[in-house]
Design a protein around this motif. Structure first.
Motif, PDB file in Angstrom:
ATOM      1  N   VAL A  13     -30.462  26.385  18.278  1.00 12.19           N
ATOM      2  CA  VAL A  13     -29.719  27.025  17.195  1.00 12.19           C
ATOM      3  C   VAL A  13     -29.634  28.516  17.480  1.00 12.19           C
ATOM      4  O   VAL A  13     -30.659  29.162  17.734  1.00 12.19           O
ATOM      5  N   THR A  14     -28.426  29.062  17.459  1.00  5.72           N
ATOM      6  CA  THR A  14     -28.205  30.495  17.652  1.00  5.72           C
ATOM      7  C   THR A  14     -27.275  31.001  16.560  1.00  5.72           C
ATOM      8  O   THR A  14     -26.502  30.236  15.968  1.00  5.72           O
ATOM      9  N   SER A  15     -27.357  32.297  16.287  1.00  6.84           N
ATOM     10  CA  SER A  15     -26.487  32.909  15.287  1.00  6.84           C
ATOM     11  C   SER A  15     -26.005  34.257  15.795  1.00  6.84           C
ATOM     12  O   SER A  15     -26.659  34.889  16.646  1.00  6.84           O
ATOM     13  N   ILE A  33     -22.923  30.361  13.221  1.00  6.34           N
ATOM     14  CA  ILE A  33     -24.109  29.581  13.593  1.00  6.34           C
ATOM     15  C   ILE A  33     -23.666  28.520  14.589  1.00  6.34           C
ATOM     16  O   ILE A  33     -22.748  27.733  14.305  1.00  6.34           O
ATOM     17  N   LYS A  43     -32.835  34.877   7.055  1.00  2.00           N
ATOM     18  CA  LYS A  43     -32.856  33.697   7.919  1.00  2.00           C
ATOM     19  C   LYS A  43     -32.147  32.539   7.231  1.00  2.00           C
ATOM     20  O   LYS A  43     -32.331  32.311   6.044  1.00  2.00           O
ATOM     21  N   THR A  58     -32.389  30.607  11.682  1.00  2.32           N
ATOM     22  CA  THR A  58     -31.722  31.625  12.496  1.00  2.32           C
ATOM     23  C   THR A  58     -32.472  32.942  12.364  1.00  2.32           C
ATOM     24  O   THR A  58     -33.325  33.103  11.480  1.00  2.32           O
TER      25      THR A  58
END
Length: 552
Positions: free
Chosen positions: A36-38, A55, A113, A125
């Motif tokens: 998971v990246t943001s 996201i 987050k 995140t």
């Protein structure tokens, strides 16, 4: 040769082992890999400008991914959310969801987050900093104006008037229906109007209607004489002899003769003879199929008309006592009719109320209807206008049925606690109790707040207040804006209103520590879990909890 065979066997085993390990790693990577990246498109905006927050999730195709939903980006406001964009790469997929965020106040803000659920696992995140710059105004070109004074705004009255209007309309409809069908003086039919006439007038009117009939024109002599004799018999039945309708001709004539001889009625023998002749002739027509001349039938009609007049004149005038009795009889009949209307009205009202109660009970539940009628306090708090406010510093934002009141509390430990602020609603005897507190400790640099000690202290406070059979559970708690804390919950027997009585209860304690590790924020809830409205109130309170940072 033997060594070559052993080497070949060993190589085969090694290859199978390598294949098995590779398969296991491939299986693990295909079922357990998730990332998971943001990101945001900019970290510096002006007031009201939009930030695009993305996201990205990489996982396998078998996993269910749940993205954040709602206003979880506070203090930034989400103004739009895109649909999930899906890109497939062999057994992996990449999911991307974009959010449009903005802020209308200048300052430095933190996007908290965000929680993303992949299968049965939860990921968060990174929090991101955003600078919102004010709009610079050139005061040499833009005129400045004085601040407008405060004005009073009428408080919204809510929708209660709609329910009141509907209730009044329903009551008006019921009252109108009862009046229209029961109490209204209905227009009488012709038969009812004739029935109210005196016997003499009814007899005369009946002779007129006989004249208007076509019996004689159609030569229906039998029907004509049946109607004619019924008129004279009916009149005699009401005024002279109350069995005239069911008596034979001879019996009726004998009775008239007896009354005349006894001076009970001043009727001559000639009148009695005329009545006898007409009745005998009518008997012959009805039973012996006799057919007298039409002119004779008309003469008999005139004779009956005359004899009705003779009977009226022969009847003695009613005495004052008889008139009084008649008046009392009429009044008694009117009272009887009025009582009947009252009974019907009461019965109809009860039936309407019961039907309404049953109808609403089937739709909403009988307990809900009873609690509405009895104005249950807890139900009123649940359905009333709630208050969302911040308490303590750093602030705890929470929604409650009523504003929490500030309470003065003694320090837990005068050598350790430097400041303690608390707010509460309700008490031990209430259906539910809400307490919100913030405690700031004076700690050394290497010290941390004893959270477990605070939990034990709260449980001990419950026991000190008389709560028995406490069941204690603990788990992690995350607020909608991603603040992490501890949730301590369970059940117990709480003291009742009377001495040595207990009622089943439930409690939830939420504990958070601030970023500087010197502040503990605590929310304590206790309620009667046999009250469904209290359960709903507490669920709503717990779901509303959010924490604010000092910067926010």
């Amino acid at each position: 040769m033997k060594n070559e065979t052993l080497n070949t066997t060993s190589n085969n085993k090694l290859r199978r082992l390598i294949s098995l390990v590779g398969f296991i790693f491939a299986l693990i990577s295909s079922h357990a890999f998730a990332q998971v990246t943001s990101s945001i498109d900019t970290t510096n905006i002006k007031i009201g400008e939009q930030i695009t927050f993305k996201i990205q999730v990489q996982t396998d195709t078998t996993q269910i991914v749940v993205f954040p939903d709602g206003q979880t980006f506070l203090p930034l406001e989400m103004i739009e959310a895109s649909k999930v964009d899906t890109t497939k790469n062999k057994e992996q997929i990449e999911l991307t969801k974009s959010y449009g965020l903005t802020q209308f106040d200048p300052g430095n803000f933190t996007i908290p987050k965000q929680r993303v659920t992949i299968g049965d696992k939860t990921f968060f995140t990174d929090s991101l900093q955003v600078v919102v710059n004010p709009v610079v105004i050139d005061t040499t070109k833009q005129k400045l104006y004085d601040i407008k004074p405060m004005i009073e705004v009428e408080r919204s009255t809510g929708d209660w008037w709609k329910y009141l209007l509907i209730t009044l309309l329903a009551l008006a409809l019921v009252v109108f229906g009862l009046y229209w069908f029961i109490w209204r003086k209905k227009p009488m039919t012709e038969e009812e109007e004739i029935a109210l006439l005196p016997p003499y007038d009814r007899a005369k009117l009946a002779l007129q209607k006989l004249d208007e009939s076509n019996y004689l024109q159609r030569s229906e002599i039998k029907d004509y004489y049946s109607e004619l004799t019924f008129i004279i018999r009916k009149y005699l039945d009401e005024k002279v002899y109350n069995r005239a309708l069911e008596s034979t001709t001879d019996e009726l004539i004998d009775r008239l003769t007896l009354l005349s001889d006894a001076n009970k009625i001043d009727l001559s023998k000639n009148d009695i003879s005329n009545i006898k002749d007409i009745l005998k002739r009518a008997d012959l027509v009805k039973f012996a199929k006799s057919a007298p001349d039409i002119e004779l039938a008309k003469m008999d009609r005139d004779a009956i008309d005359m004899e009705i007049d003779q009977v009226k004149e022969a009847l003695p005038e009613p005495s004052e006592e008889e008139k009084l009795l008649n008046q009392q009889y009429r009044e008694a009949q009117e009272r009887k009719k009025k009582r009947e209307k009252i009974v019907i009205t009461v019965a109809a009202s009860i039936l309407i109320l019961v039907a309404t109660f049953v109808g609403f009970g089937v739709k909403y539940g009988f307990k809900y209807v009873v609690d509405t009628l009895t104005a249950d306090e807890t139900k009123g708090l649940l359905e009333g206008e709630w208050v969302r406010s911040e308490y303590g510093y750093p602030p705890i934002m929470i929604s409650t049925p009523e504003v929490l009141e500030r309470v003065e509390l003694k320090a837990i430990d005068s050598t350790q606690t430097t400041e303690r602020v608390a707010f509460s609603y309700g008490d031990q005897d209430s259906e539910f109790n809400i307490s919100v507190g913030t405690t700031r400790y004076a700690l050394a640099e290497d010290e941390e707040i004893d959270v477990q000690g605070a939990i034990e202290e709260t449980i001990a406070l419950f026991e000190k207040n008389g709560v028995r059979n406490l069941l204690v559970k603990q788990e992690q708690f995350i607020t909608p804006n991603a603040a992490e804390g501890y949730k301590i919950f369970g059940t117990g027997d709480f003291p009742g209103n009377k001495k040595d009585t207990y009622r089943p209860g439930e409690y939830v304690i939420l504990i958070f520590t601030a970023e500087d590790k010197s502040v503990m924020q605590k929310i304590a809830l206790a309620w009667n879990n046999s009250n469904s409205y209290a359960d709903d109130i507490m669920d709503r309170v717990i779901n509303s909890v959010e924490l604010r940072t000092v910067e926010e």
